[in-house]
Design an enzyme around this catalytic site. Sequence first.
Site, PDB file in Angstrom:
ATOM      1  CB  SER A 242      -1.095  -0.057   1.287  1.00 58.03           C
ATOM      2  OG  SER A 242      -0.317   0.031   2.252  1.00 58.03           O
ATOM      3  CG  ASP A 243       1.641   5.876  -1.940  1.00 55.62           C
ATOM      4  OD1 ASP A 243       2.596   5.762  -0.884  1.00 55.62           O
ATOM      5  OD2 ASP A 243       1.513   6.444  -2.743  1.00 55.62           O
ATOM      6  CG  PHE A 244       4.004   6.021   4.308  1.00 59.30           C
ATOM      7  CD1 PHE A 244       4.354   4.531   5.967  1.00 59.30           C
ATOM      8  CD2 PHE A 244       3.370   6.958   5.692  1.00 59.30           C
ATOM      9  CE1 PHE A 244       4.646   3.994   6.920  1.00 59.30           C
ATOM     10  CE2 PHE A 244       3.491   7.095   7.119  1.00 59.30           C
ATOM     11  CZ  PHE A 244       3.967   5.948   7.465  1.00 59.30           C
ATOM     12  CB  ALA A 246      -2.957   4.055   0.711  1.00 58.25           C
TER      13      ALA A 246
END
Lengths: 693, 693
Positions: A242-244, A246
């Site tokens: 996942s993006d940080f 997200a």
Amino acid sequence: MEKFRDEKLTAQERAEDLVDRLTTEEQAAQLIYDAPAVERLGIPAYNWWNEGLHGAARAGVATMFPQAIAMAAMFDQNAVKRAGEIVSTEQRAKHNEFAKHGDRDIYKGLSIWSPNINIFRDPRWGRGQETYGEDPFLTSELGKAFVNGLQGDDKEHLRTSACAKHFAVHSGPEAVRHSFDAKANAHDMEDTYLPAFRALVQDAKVESVMGAYNRVNGEGACASSVLQEKLKEWGFDGHFVSDFGALEDFHTNHGLTASAEETAASAIKSGCDLNAGRVYDKLIDALNARLISKEDIRKACVNVMRTRIRLGMLDQHTKYDDLPYSIVACREHKDLALEYARKSMVLLKNNGILPLDASKYQTIGVIGPNANSRAALEGNYCGTADRYITFLEGIQDAFDGRVLCAEGCHLYKDRVSNLARANDRLAEAETVAEQSDLVILCLGLDPYIEGEEGDAGNEFASGDKIDLRLPESQRLLVSKVMEKGKPVIIVAAVGSAINVEADCDAVIHAWYPGQSGGKALADILFGQVSPSGKLPVTFYEDADRLPAFEDYSMAGRTYRYTRDNILYPFGYGLTYSKTACSDLEVSGRKVTVKITNTGKTDTDDVVQFYLKDDSACAAPYPSLCGFVRVHLAAGETKTAETEIPEIAFTSVDENGVRAVRGKNYTLYAGTCQPDPLSEQLTGTACLSKTITL
Amino acid sequence: MEKFRDEKLTAQERAEDLVDRLTTEEQAAQLIYDAPAVERLGIPAYNWWNEGLHGAARAGVATMFPQAIAMAAMFDQNAVKRAGEIVSTEQRAKHNEFAKHGDRDIYKGLSIWSPNINIFRDPRWGRGQETYGEDPFLTSELGKAFVNGLQGDDKEHLRTSACAKHFAVHSGPEAVRHSFDAKANAHDMEDTYLPAFRALVQDAKVESVMGAYNRVNGEGACASSVLQEKLKEWGFDGHFVSDFGALEDFHTNHGLTASAEETAASAIKSGCDLNAGRVYDKLIDALNARLISKEDIRKACVNVMRTRIRLGMLDQHTKYDDLPYSIVACREHKDLALEYARKSMVLLKNNGILPLDASKYQTIGVIGPNANSRAALEGNYCGTADRYITFLEGIQDAFDGRVLCAEGCHLYKDRVSNLARANDRLAEAETVAEQSDLVILCLGLDPYIEGEEGDAGNEFASGDKIDLRLPESQRLLVSKVMEKGKPVIIVAAVGSAINVEADCDAVIHAWYPGQSGGKALADILFGQVSPSGKLPVTFYEDADRLPAFEDYSMAGRTYRYTRDNILYPFGYGLTYSKTACSDLEVSGRKVTVKITNTGKTDTDDVVQFYLKDDSACAAPYPSLCGFVRVHLAAGETKTAETEIPEIAFTSVDENGVRAVRGKNYTLYAGTCQPDPLSEQLTGTACLSKTITL
């Protein structure tokens, strides 16, 4: 010996063995980006978050290449691959030392969350600088090259793991990224947004894929059934991250779930293996609440441990363990940073003043907020250079006469000194202009105002641009300097398209050119080297005539879908010489064309191949299908050769079905796009040939 | 022609004529620092606030000399005067152009609010960097030299007006300066705090005096009857200006008055002519309330207009009007900035490693938060250099081998990256140290944490230092680097005394050395030039053994009053050679001594003369009464000559009465203080001679 340490087994086998020795709680803990050690098995802690977009980033000294968008402007797969090799080699050498000193923290590991292969859909996007531009083919080719460079070609181990991000539809606005739903139609998904991800997964075997913050057609991008289905279809064999933060957005901003437990369950079940953030702290709660199974956790853990094994982290030795620290920011690497800066700058306009005849000028005025700015060299997601050469410094070093300089204005505020009235540096700039024989205006943005929400420019526009103009402070500076009637060259350090709106003598778009940007600029200004960068994005006249920033339809966007509102076209860039193409030959998918340097100056140039499909589903304008950078001495002729990829002959219908539909195709070759404005601006015409399937 | 334009009349006559043409309201408006134009008389607007402490400041490009405390370390009146000349010449040239372009705003005028001649009483004071150190005589001599340089020697006009600040007792703490009462006893007032102000007013004819923020013995420093009485006694003939916002403090912080009207009345009646701030907006209200008379306003207005007339602002032409812009930051000036940086750095310790034999080292590690910092060159109250050479850049340019570098730590925070764990740059620094043959640690502070309340370091200590140690982040860095066992040279960029607490091979105190500081450092490191700076302040071992920061008694402070807690004494500094003094001769107040360079290296050195009075009122230790910087080729002998000032033979009793009381005086001459530690550290003894009056 434990099976997971047996280097003769496959990474999958070893990962399964390792994971099966862990409790479910231990497995879950490994799915957070800052994974703890498992002491009893001798597994050290590991922080997955590292960056290396254009140099080993955020952990001290490293060679700093031009920003990604600038590297795209080289139109040179080999150079981009070499940059990736150097980034990963320096990361390895740094990691070796960091680990030796017990530092396994953020930015110290081997999993690099680059490249950013999102399509630079709208020129206002602050993170567009991280991408390879607006074209799916160019993005695919350069993305693959960078991934190949990062991951290396060792049979045994990855040098570093690369990450294709942000899957799959993500390009602003930054201000709303945590709550926004990007709506992409079926055609654009297949035609524009997915190809580069497919290419990186299928062809470059990218080891990880990162989801975006925003929703994509209603689904959270990090837990999208539609997107995960694509990865399966492509045979993705790495891990998904996942993006940080997200996943936090799912319940706090997107309203997709009611709690962190639900988000954790939704994400891991969908295929998000690794959580950059803290939502997976709730995995065990989700398990206890029967939202997920132990197998969900086990499977994700196998995926991430497989990457660590491929990186050699559980092996006795990898060949990369011996990379010495001395290669970090070594002369050879820094020389390439300079070379790439030279190749990436785009000469947009030149009335003949360039290259400068230094003997004609006694005093050169270097004016503007980016003249002596290190930030303007950096771009975002950067490391620390061991030497910066600003534009001003480069010019000072290259020119023997007097160099006067003035900041001229704040980058975007109306004054430099808080206590002063507005325009407090204007009189100095006017004076310098008056007293100079030539003015070099160093303008643009920097990564503190053009970049990422949270990192950059919150007071400006959350990192995005509000339009395509220079900030108001700089527009006033330009007009006041232009009034003096001196020859003026504008150098724009911007990570995206901008319209400098000035009737000056020359314009160089320098991007964020990395540590040696000032030297590269001076080399170009004074003719040590001919400029040869080409635009990887369309430069529009005006933001008001663009579709809404939030509109993810490609209609009216990029060179493939519009000829309106164009200031400088995709693929455009001047050199100090003239080149001419001839003898375009096609044999199956293999194409050759001759290119001759008909001018008097040695130069690089880029042969570009475009294909237009006569089917109704095809993009309205010819699409890039090949490019070859060549160096030509004055008078020299070379043959550029490429193979048109199969995908270039396909088109995508409104249901997103990609198929070969065309009967007749027109192939173009030249040093620009096949369109009237491009040919007029470059003074060269594209050759064309009809191909009938 | 109006009388005020008649250049044959005196400035006083012209000012009176001009002021009498103004309404009282117009007069009052002229007493605010940003004075409006008087259109009907052709008087342009004028902003009085300008700065020029070590270069034309805060209005763009100018030559940037070392910070004032560094210039003090040169012990060289001629150099300080020349710096003042260049500051004012560049300010004039800039002013000429600014005015031509209609910019008469802040930092663009001719009234320079420098020098800062406060006594650097406590090493914790953040603004001590702006001063000439702790000694009244050194401060007087260098203050006069700088004022002479700023004001020039033209009979007709001041080149710029200087300002002696902050009258008369002001040296922290910054955090409480707006409400603090500095209590100085009668002895210290006359003995320590007042002499430099007297010297600048009486001898250098300084054109303005600025009051301090704090109270002095209960009175607001900008409206102190005691202090104003001193100015009258000294025949002060310029104008008095409040520090910026200092009058606001009277009613908002000091509780001296009940309202702005009362403050305005109190200040103008006491002798504060010009208000940097907005309290004098209330002068007319104060007049209407009969708190002041029209004559109070008229008198102040005459005082300020007289300065403008002396600056030539109402004249047809001054010789300074023709100063061309090309002299700003010209080669000659920048060469002097380099020379002064070389002369100001103080070699505190050297076990013989310096100068470096470059052929002995293949790899040099340059480590520390100030290694590649432009801020560490600047010091506060600075302009913008057109070229900065950081310590790292200077070393890179001078050394042909490999230079590795690492930031090592944040200047004062425990990490560089917010997302990382503490000490996130330590592993890199350790690696660089391990891989280098020699480490140069570039440490210290910078003007963002050492400086002025409101400008600097509010999160650190409002600009002050909390102790004399390096910030904790740097102490850890030092200890980790020292563990590697490599030769280590510490370079400290600090505007004040610091104890680096490391058993390293050499220590260079670089101050904030100005734009060419890195080149100067490299010249010293590699032996292009011998270091020759001397400490203008005592370096103490430990802040805990100092009197309280708020205690303005001189007891236990400075070399004249203590021999306790001394790390490096006032006047101390090593060279690369050896010098010896001989043949001390006294004739009346004239003194000569021979100095011979007995070593093998050309060097500057500073002959220092100290006098000890046998009277009970005299300071306990010998006081500086003369200093001569000399350049000596190896083997060369020169005669240094000085005249002991009359004041040196006086002493001050507890009632503050200064008189000649001594019968026998001991005169000392040498290249250090006459004290055992100084002589031990320098390896040279002072000569002495008894003088009987």
